[in-house]
Design an enzyme around this catalytic site. Sequence first.
Site, short mmCIF file in Angstrom:
data_model
loop_
_atom_site.label_atom_id
_atom_site.label_comp_id
_atom_site.label_asym_id
_atom_site.label_seq_id
_atom_site.Cartn_x
_atom_site.Cartn_y
_atom_site.Cartn_z
N GLU A 193 35.80 32.90 29.74
CA GLU A 193 37.31 32.58 30.30
C GLU A 193 37.56 32.00 31.11
O GLU A 193 36.73 31.57 32.24
CB GLU A 193 37.73 34.17 31.19
CG GLU A 193 39.46 33.80 31.63
CD GLU A 193 40.26 35.18 31.93
OE1 GLU A 193 40.69 36.04 31.62
OE2 GLU A 193 38.79 36.28 32.67
N GLU B 242 42.27 45.82 35.08
CA GLU B 242 42.70 45.21 34.17
C GLU B 242 42.02 43.96 34.23
O GLU B 242 42.92 43.41 35.50
CB GLU B 242 44.56 44.80 34.31
CG GLU B 242 44.67 44.34 32.62
CD GLU B 242 45.37 43.11 32.84
OE1 GLU B 242 44.78 42.50 32.88
OE2 GLU B 242 46.41 43.06 33.17
N LYS C 186 48.25 44.93 48.28
CA LYS C 186 47.18 43.57 48.48
C LYS C 186 47.42 42.81 47.76
O LYS C 186 47.11 42.62 46.34
CB LYS C 186 45.46 44.23 49.08
CG LYS C 186 45.19 42.86 50.23
CD LYS C 186 45.14 41.35 50.07
CE LYS C 186 43.65 41.65 48.55
NZ LYS C 186 43.61 39.64 47.90
N CYS D 258 45.20 36.32 31.71
CA CYS D 258 44.12 37.54 31.19
C CYS D 258 44.27 37.57 29.78
O CYS D 258 43.34 37.37 28.93
CB CYS D 258 44.07 38.67 32.00
SG CYS D 258 45.85 39.57 32.35
#
Length: 474
Positions: free
Chosen positions: A386, A255, A181, A289
């Site tokens: 973040e 992750e 996906k 990331c």
Amino acid sequence: MFEYAPAPESRSVVDIADSYGLFIDGEFRAPADGDAFKTINPASEEVLAEVATAGPEDVDRAVAAARRAFPAWSALPGAERSKYLFRIARIIQERSRELAVLESLDNGKPIKETRDVDLPLVAAHFFYYAGWADKLAYAGFGPDPRPIGVAGQVIPWNFPLLMLAWKVAPALATGNTVVLKPAETTPLSALFFADVCRQAELPPGVVNIVTGAGDTGAYLVAHPDVDKVAFTGSTEVGREIARTVAGTGKRLTLELGGKAANIVFDDAPIDQAVEGIVDGIFFNQGHVCCAGSRLLVQESVADHLMDSLKRRMATLRVGDPLDKNTDVGAINSAAQLARIRELSEIGAQEGAERWSPPCELPERGFWFAPTVFTGVTQAHRIAREEIFGPVLSVLTFRTPAEAIEKANNTPYGLSAGVWTEKGSRILAVADKLRAGVIWANTFNKFDPASPFGGYKESGYGREGGRHGLEAYLA
């Protein structure tokens, strides 16, 4: 400073269809419930294509196709599976110009990044895992390692094709079948990859691609006939997935987010460090990331380094992602731009000093100027959360012990960087940092043979390298 003439890459090298179905059992199919969404170019807000939304029935069909394909695919000798992976890698290389342009159009990242970084790494991952397919008995996971079954894989929008390669290549090499996906805002390169699979004559059902938003991913993760879930994305969604999978017996790798510390000691080569800092936070608009979003500088060189960094930031070119001179492209979506703006406003309100180089942003599309905050403390939200954009928070330190303490003072643990001329200091500091990947005198360097993954809220499991096989073997 030189003024560069525009050097746009031609859009004509890639054909984008008006609409795309779901790739199930080797064919593009209409969705069972007929829903669709539009994917847009974030640099111009123009609609690129209409893409099908997969509902529960579509996910059922895709998982069933993967289940049917599994016995024959897993029974193939490793050397036979590797031929398909080699073929896919070569087709990606042959069609890399098309894919680079498509990725820049759908994602907003500069063409020089998709062309020179993303696509070579995508092909390299397929080549690397093709080499492992007939050597699994020597990988250290027992003399007769077996594939798990059907892998449900959910990937993010920041590196759409590269994250696909990270997940699909080891799954196929180990004999699993896949339902993938892609992210809602960047589905086109995954759908292009479906065509690559057909061109490589991959058996139907070995790779299936279902497009849609979060609901589609949730159906896939929760599907009772999926044996392994792999997810790259936000920590928040990762927690939901872990709750969904808990107690089901499914294998899971996550992750997730990061807030990496890039540590510059007083003996570091300043010009080299500045290049690494810029690459660490402004590469891919900071949509990384493992981005070096917290800069920790030794106090004695902080002023000198900041002067050099600001001079370098003033040369960054922001604009058309298809222009080969562009350094910083468009933010991927309106929603992401809103989050970057919100956290940047909070940084200024909390007392950090904000600076951006003079920068003319295009009128249409989603844009944010490269930004640096100084006077940041560990209590500031911009030092803890973040941002996932081209925003750098700068903190200072006096001793190595203070640098390590500040670097580890985060809920995340994905990556870090260390800049110093002393090899002994690199090793001593790296040993104490709680991060999965640590770069020395460089940043954001990737290799298919090197494992990648994090600690704490950055997830668990590793992708890449020999370690990346483990998640797909029983």
